[in-house]
Design an enzyme around this catalytic site. Sequence first.
Site: not given
Ligand SMILES: O=C1O[C@H](CS(=O)(=O)O)[C@@H](O)[C@H](O)[C@H]1O
Length: 295
Positions: A18, A103, A105, A123, A150, A202
């Site tokens: 990522e 956490r 992201n 979760d 995201n 994402d």
């Molecule tokens: O940003 C993230 O992306 C993935 C999947 S999602 O695209 O947001 O559905 C997620 O599983 C991950 O833990 C997270 O960091």
Amino acid sequence: MQYHRIEVAVKLDMSLGESPVWSVARQTLYWADINYGHVYAWRPQEGGAPTRIELDEKVGCVALDEAGLVVAAASGILRLPENGEPERLAANPEWERAGQGNRFNDGRCDAAGRLWVGTIDADETSPSAALYCLDKGELTQRLSGIGISNGLAFSPDRRWLYHTDSLTRRILRYPFDVVSGALGKAETWVDLEMQGLPGVPDGAAVDSEGGYWSALYGGGRIVRFSPAGKLVAEHEVPCLHPTMVAFGGSDLSTLYITTATQHLDATGKARWPFAGSLLQLKTGLRGLAEPGFSA
Ligand SMILES: O=C1O[C@H](CS(=O)(=O)O)[C@@H](O)[C@H](O)[C@H]1O
């Protein structure tokens, strides 16, 4: 299936690649493998293997800093100077409150050097996460009720902040004032359902023409939306879970794509041998130089 112009830049076996980010000053691409707490650095012109820093907790995102990097690890935001000791800039309020809960992201810096970073429900199911902004040493909650924060990006004219809660499959945009950091009223900008697109939005990056490139996790493709929110390009990638994109290379014209192997069983890994690698695509467009953290 044909994967036009998509190549493997670095063959890796990441769990959850990522947050690719290109430093123009260092001609280096950085990214994270969130699940393993790894931060990679790679100079493509040198042709060698990437180097790797290993942290003892998950790393949600990587941003540039004059002295090195700033990373949003699970429990807090850290400055990682190239030379010197790590410095803790802020704690994750959701981590401490919930006791190893949500956490950090996806995140990125705005043109004024603030760090915008969201959290993710532990979760990945409930709207318990939020979006924060680290400005002048203070971490402030700016949006709440989010499941998976995201897709943060800014329009080239700095008038819009893009953001998605991946769980909703919608990308929103907010009028943005880069001087004050204020956000206006949200509007739904893209709805994957309405566009008939697979997967969830994402990580993302904006190109110099204002196109928004989104990695469709579970959708096996990278898509580009025009500033009006219209789907204008679609590139299938050789993996089910592309996670984020960043423009880099000496002329900022290479689109780097991180990918994941998590959520793939043995059959999925055999089907997608390049999952977990860093991919690249020549788009014919250029990206924007990424601002660093300076707040
Ligand atoms: O940003 C993230 O992306 C993935 C999947 S999602 O695209 O947001 O559905 C997620 O599983 C991950 O833990 C997270 O960091």
